[in-house]
Write a protein that holds these residues in place. Structure first.
Motif, short mmCIF file in Angstrom:
data_model
loop_
_atom_site.label_atom_id
_atom_site.label_comp_id
_atom_site.label_asym_id
_atom_site.label_seq_id
_atom_site.Cartn_x
_atom_site.Cartn_y
_atom_site.Cartn_z
N THR A 8 1.14 -0.94 0.23
CA THR A 8 -0.26 -0.56 -0.09
C THR A 8 0.87 1.17 -0.46
O THR A 8 0.15 2.61 -0.15
N SER A 13 -3.03 4.69 -6.83
CA SER A 13 -4.57 4.93 -6.55
C SER A 13 -4.65 4.86 -8.02
O SER A 13 -5.86 5.97 -8.38
N ASP A 28 -9.52 1.74 -0.31
CA ASP A 28 -10.17 2.41 1.10
C ASP A 28 -10.55 3.43 1.12
O ASP A 28 -10.56 4.10 0.70
N ASP A 29 -10.79 4.42 2.40
CA ASP A 29 -11.29 5.44 2.50
C ASP A 29 -10.70 5.76 1.88
O ASP A 29 -11.06 7.07 1.82
N ASP A 30 -8.95 6.32 2.53
CA ASP A 30 -8.16 7.22 1.29
C ASP A 30 -7.62 6.86 0.10
O ASP A 30 -6.98 7.62 -0.37
N GLU A 31 -9.14 6.15 -0.91
CA GLU A 31 -8.62 5.22 -2.05
C GLU A 31 -7.41 4.80 -2.12
O GLU A 31 -6.57 4.94 -4.04
#
Length: 70
Positions: A8, A13, A28-31
């Motif tokens: 990660t 992204s 995830d929430d942070d792309e």
């Protein structure tokens, strides 16, 4: 069957993995891409194509603990 490792910290992204393997690769929430082991796992041929298409090289495949040459 390949083991899939997703770094990660290397993910940029781009979303190619999420588009090609939806449900298994997710944002995830942070792309940032992550693996959802509960999602439908692509077959090894598709995983190889997805890993090769990752622009940052964040997706690695292993067989018996040894990295597969992409």
């Amino acid at each position: 069957m390949y083991d899939v490792v997703l770094d990660t910290d290397e993910c940029v992204s781009a979303g190619k993995c999420v588009a090609s393997g939806p449900g298994f690769f997710v944002f995830d929430d942070d792309e940032i891409a992550m693996i959802d082991r509960a999602g439908a796992r692509p077959d090894d041929v598709a995983l190889l194509r997805i890993a090769r298409g990752c622009p940052s090289g964040a997706i690695k495949l292993q067989l018996d603990g040894v990295d597969i040459e992409l």
